[in-house]
Design a protein around this motif. Structure first.
Motif, PDB file in Angstrom:
ATOM      1  N   TYR A  75       1.065  -1.187   0.100  1.00 18.65           N
ATOM      2  CA  TYR A  75      -0.162   0.013  -0.236  1.00 18.65           C
ATOM      3  C   TYR A  75       0.915   1.310   0.030  1.00 18.65           C
ATOM      4  O   TYR A  75       0.851   2.013   0.822  1.00 18.65           O
ATOM      5  CB  TYR A  75      -0.913   0.035   1.219  1.00 18.65           C
ATOM      6  N   PRO A  76       1.673   1.410  -1.080  1.00 18.75           N
ATOM      7  CA  PRO A  76       2.798   2.474  -0.842  1.00 18.75           C
ATOM      8  C   PRO A  76       2.087   3.898  -1.007  1.00 18.75           C
ATOM      9  O   PRO A  76       2.559   4.861  -0.130  1.00 18.75           O
ATOM     10  CB  PRO A  76       3.423   2.343  -2.305  1.00 18.75           C
ATOM     11  N   GLN A  77       0.722   4.266  -1.342  1.00 17.03           N
ATOM     12  CA  GLN A  77       0.001   5.416  -1.571  1.00 17.03           C
ATOM     13  C   GLN A  77      -0.042   5.895   0.160  1.00 17.03           C
ATOM     14  O   GLN A  77      -0.181   6.961   0.260  1.00 17.03           O
ATOM     15  CB  GLN A  77      -1.076   5.395  -2.261  1.00 17.03           C
ATOM     16  N   ARG A 134       0.414  10.086   3.288  1.00 18.41           N
ATOM     17  CA  ARG A 134       0.373  10.510   5.122  1.00 18.41           C
ATOM     18  C   ARG A 134       1.969  11.207   5.299  1.00 18.41           C
ATOM     19  O   ARG A 134       1.903  12.101   6.151  1.00 18.41           O
ATOM     20  CB  ARG A 134       0.375   9.237   5.964  1.00 18.41           C
ATOM     21  N   TYR A 135       3.167  10.523   4.972  1.00 17.08           N
ATOM     22  CA  TYR A 135       4.438  11.286   5.305  1.00 17.08           C
ATOM     23  C   TYR A 135       5.063  11.996   4.501  1.00 17.08           C
ATOM     24  O   TYR A 135       6.343  12.428   4.377  1.00 17.08           O
ATOM     25  CB  TYR A 135       5.291  10.055   5.913  1.00 17.08           C
ATOM     26  N   GLY A 179       8.831  12.061  -4.179  1.00 18.87           N
ATOM     27  CA  GLY A 179      10.141  12.809  -4.524  1.00 18.87           C
ATOM     28  C   GLY A 179      11.301  12.297  -3.938  1.00 18.87           C
ATOM     29  O   GLY A 179      12.305  12.761  -3.952  1.00 18.87           O
ATOM     30  N   THR A 180      11.130  11.378  -2.920  1.00 20.37           N
ATOM     31  CA  THR A 180      12.171  10.655  -1.940  1.00 20.37           C
ATOM     32  C   THR A 180      12.679   9.547  -2.538  1.00 20.37           C
ATOM     33  O   THR A 180      11.965   8.748  -3.213  1.00 20.37           O
ATOM     34  CB  THR A 180      11.752  10.558  -0.649  1.00 20.37           C
ATOM     35  N   ASN A 181      13.544   8.781  -2.193  1.00 24.99           N
ATOM     36  CA  ASN A 181      14.103   7.483  -2.520  1.00 24.99           C
ATOM     37  C   ASN A 181      13.581   6.476  -1.602  1.00 24.99           C
ATOM     38  O   ASN A 181      14.306   5.566  -1.294  1.00 24.99           O
ATOM     39  CB  ASN A 181      15.419   7.489  -2.824  1.00 24.99           C
ATOM     40  N   TYR A 182      12.550   6.642  -0.860  1.00 20.51           N
ATOM     41  CA  TYR A 182      11.983   5.851   0.221  1.00 20.51           C
ATOM     42  C   TYR A 182      11.890   4.455  -0.270  1.00 20.51           C
ATOM     43  O   TYR A 182      12.040   3.548   0.403  1.00 20.51           O
ATOM     44  CB  TYR A 182      10.622   6.522   0.736  1.00 20.51           C
ATOM     45  N   GLN A 183      11.522   4.063  -1.527  1.00 22.02           N
ATOM     46  CA  GLN A 183      11.440   2.622  -2.012  1.00 22.02           C
ATOM     47  C   GLN A 183      12.583   1.882  -2.010  1.00 22.02           C
ATOM     48  O   GLN A 183      12.766   0.603  -2.109  1.00 22.02           O
ATOM     49  CB  GLN A 183      10.756   2.756  -3.512  1.00 22.02           C
ATOM     50  N   GLU A 184      13.688   2.663  -1.956  1.00 21.31           N
ATOM     51  CA  GLU A 184      15.032   1.954  -2.085  1.00 21.31           C
ATOM     52  C   GLU A 184      15.762   1.876  -0.605  1.00 21.31           C
ATOM     53  O   GLU A 184      16.725   1.333  -0.541  1.00 21.31           O
ATOM     54  CB  GLU A 184      15.818   2.898  -2.751  1.00 21.31           C
ATOM     55  N   ARG A 213      -5.546   6.058  10.245  1.00 23.81           N
ATOM     56  CA  ARG A 213      -5.280   7.312   9.258  1.00 23.81           C
ATOM     57  C   ARG A 213      -4.366   7.111   8.114  1.00 23.81           C
ATOM     58  O   ARG A 213      -3.764   7.712   7.377  1.00 23.81           O
ATOM     59  CB  ARG A 213      -4.470   8.371  10.316  1.00 23.81           C
ATOM     60  N   LEU A 214      -3.833   5.490   8.238  1.00 21.02           N
ATOM     61  CA  LEU A 214      -3.133   5.074   6.968  1.00 21.02           C
ATOM     62  C   LEU A 214      -3.925   4.428   6.088  1.00 21.02           C
ATOM     63  O   LEU A 214      -3.580   3.893   5.042  1.00 21.02           O
ATOM     64  CB  LEU A 214      -1.896   4.111   7.678  1.00 21.02           C
TER      65      LEU A 214
END
Length: 296
Positions: A221-223, A228-229, A233-238, A278-279
């Motif tokens: 559920y990446p969205q 929420r956070y 635009g970040t590299n959060y998936q990596e 909230r998520l």
């Protein structure tokens, strides 16, 4: 995976519950198993199928308002294919519970017809209510009973630890004590129970728990976490899971002296926001369909 501490009251508590269930089956027409719709498989005691045997069974997917509706529909279809009716509901709000009694009567139509032929009209159907702790058994029974309070009645088959609850002239519920099982063979099961609060946070590393939750949400559920956070635009998936937790804390301004992130505070926030909804609507278990089983 999260390591859940051993449950000290087993095997005595579980053995007692097994005996109560098996002794009470002959008193009941149907077994209602209540599960958590967010973890339909992980919130089922794997021993229950063996204990209940061939007795007619229904499953109540409680807390469905917090679960992924698509996944809940998949579970209802999965159980239907096994010949087990399942109802999605939310016992706190009563949503979906209006379908419970009609489904019971439909399932037991042959029993009702046999009683009618014997002149046994007006007797209540008896339903045994089972489920592990914290899936909402009490909420279900209180909702069904309305203003009535559950009490132990002086009748054959009632012993300490189980209660008959009169719902109406049509229905009586037999409330059984909830019980977990001795060992989580799959560590992921314990992890999912911890996500939903079925295992107390004070016996688990909250940072590790939040890391694992973020890792799951990022994949499925990446969205939910991206929005929420503000992770777009970040590299959060990596990132690895700890760095992801740190990024969430940094985005929320949870910094301590030196500019480091207070990861414990971030972890508590993540868990609180998931559990408060909230998520979004999240489900952690998906049914394995025929043909998808992997070879041992």
């Amino acid at each position: 995976m999260i390591e859940i501490p051993s449950i000290q009251w087993f095997p005595g508590h579980m053995a007692k519950t097994r005996r109560l269930i098996q002794e009470s089956l002959k008193l009941c027409d149907l077994v209602l198993e209540i599960t958590d719709a967010r973890i339909p498989q992980s919130s089922r005691n794997p021993e229950l199928d063996r204990w209940v045997g061939a007795k007619p069974r229904m499953i109540l997917l409680n807390k469905a308002d917090s679960a992924d509706p698509k996944a809940t529909a998949e579970w209802i279809e999965y159980y239907r294919d096994q010949g087990i009716p399942a109802i999605a509901c939310d016992c706190r709000s009563s949503k979906g519970l209006n379908r419970f009694l009609p489904t019971v009567k439909e399932m037991l139509s042959e029993t009702l017809e046999k009683r009618k032929k014997k002149g046994l009209i007006g007797g209540a159907l008896r339903v045994m209510v089972v489920g592990i702790p914290n899936v909402g058994k009490s909420s279900f029974i209180n909702r069904m009973a309305g203003s009535k309070r559950a009490k132990v009645e002086d009748r054959p088959g009632v012993t300490r630890g189980r209660q008959w609850v009169n719902i109406s002239s049509d229905l009586e519920l037999l409330d059984m004590p909830g019980v977990l099982w001795p060992k989580f063979e799959d560590p992921a099961v314990g992890e999912k129970l911890a996500f939903t609060g079925a295992v107390k946070d004070d016996v688990i590393d909250i940072e590790l728990l939040a890391m694992r939750l973020l890792g799951y949400l990022r994949q499925e559920y990446p969205q939910s976490i991206e929005e929420r956070y503000k992770l777009a635009g970040t590299n959060y998936q990596e990132l690895d899971e700890y760095d992801l937790l740190e990024l969430v804390g940094r985005k929320r301004g949870m910094l301590v002296s030196g500019g480091e992130v207070n990861t414990e505070r971030a972890a508590i926030t993540v868990m609180d926001e998931y559990r408060s909804g909230r998520l979004g609507k999240i489900t952690f278990d998906r049914p394995v369909k025929q043909g998808e089983q992997t070879d041992e």
